[in-house]
Design a protein around this motif. Sequence first.
Motif, PDB file in Angstrom:
ATOM      1  N   SER A  25      -1.440   2.115  -1.689  1.00 39.11           N
ATOM      2  CA  SER A  25      -1.607   0.754  -1.172  1.00 39.11           C
ATOM      3  C   SER A  25      -2.564   0.668   0.019  1.00 39.11           C
ATOM      4  CB  SER A  25      -0.245   0.179  -0.765  1.00 39.11           C
ATOM      5  OG  SER A  25       0.213   0.773   0.442  1.00 39.11           O
ATOM      6  N   THR A  27      -5.952   0.673   2.235  1.00 41.73           N
ATOM      7  CA  THR A  27      -7.287   0.158   1.948  1.00 41.73           C
ATOM      8  C   THR A  27      -8.218   1.294   1.552  1.00 41.73           C
ATOM      9  OG1 THR A  27      -8.079   0.423   4.203  1.00 41.73           O
ATOM     10  CG2 THR A  27      -6.983  -1.661   3.673  1.00 41.73           C
ATOM     11  N   ASP A  28      -9.334   0.956   0.972  1.00 42.95           N
ATOM     12  CA  ASP A  28     -10.293   1.960   0.535  1.00 42.95           C
ATOM     13  C   ASP A  28     -11.223   2.428   1.647  1.00 42.95           C
ATOM     14  OD1 ASP A  28      -9.301   2.027  -2.022  1.00 42.95           O
ATOM     15  OD2 ASP A  28     -10.738   0.576  -2.804  1.00 42.95           O
ATOM     16  N   ALA A  29     -10.922   2.096   2.885  1.00 42.93           N
ATOM     17  CA  ALA A  29     -11.794   2.474   3.992  1.00 42.93           C
ATOM     18  C   ALA A  29     -11.887   3.993   4.145  1.00 42.93           C
ATOM     19  CB  ALA A  29     -11.289   1.845   5.291  1.00 42.93           C
TER      20      ALA A  29
END
Length: 65
Positions: A25, A27-29
């Motif tokens: 879950s 973020t893709d940061a």
Amino acid sequence: MSRLIVESGFDPLPVTFEQAQAAASFTDAHRDPFDRMLAAQANSLGLVLVSRDEKLDLFTDLRRW
């Protein structure tokens, strides 16, 4: 290898389904799946995560170094 780990005083830390869901879950940061799992485990268990990787701060406030 596992015997050496236990003899060194470390305990295995299995990944739970809830921890895997938490890691997914994020973020893709920061896309490193291993780092995401470490952060999810630190959050769920209240463990300090010792790392110089400041990107982990995106997922947890428990990183130290």
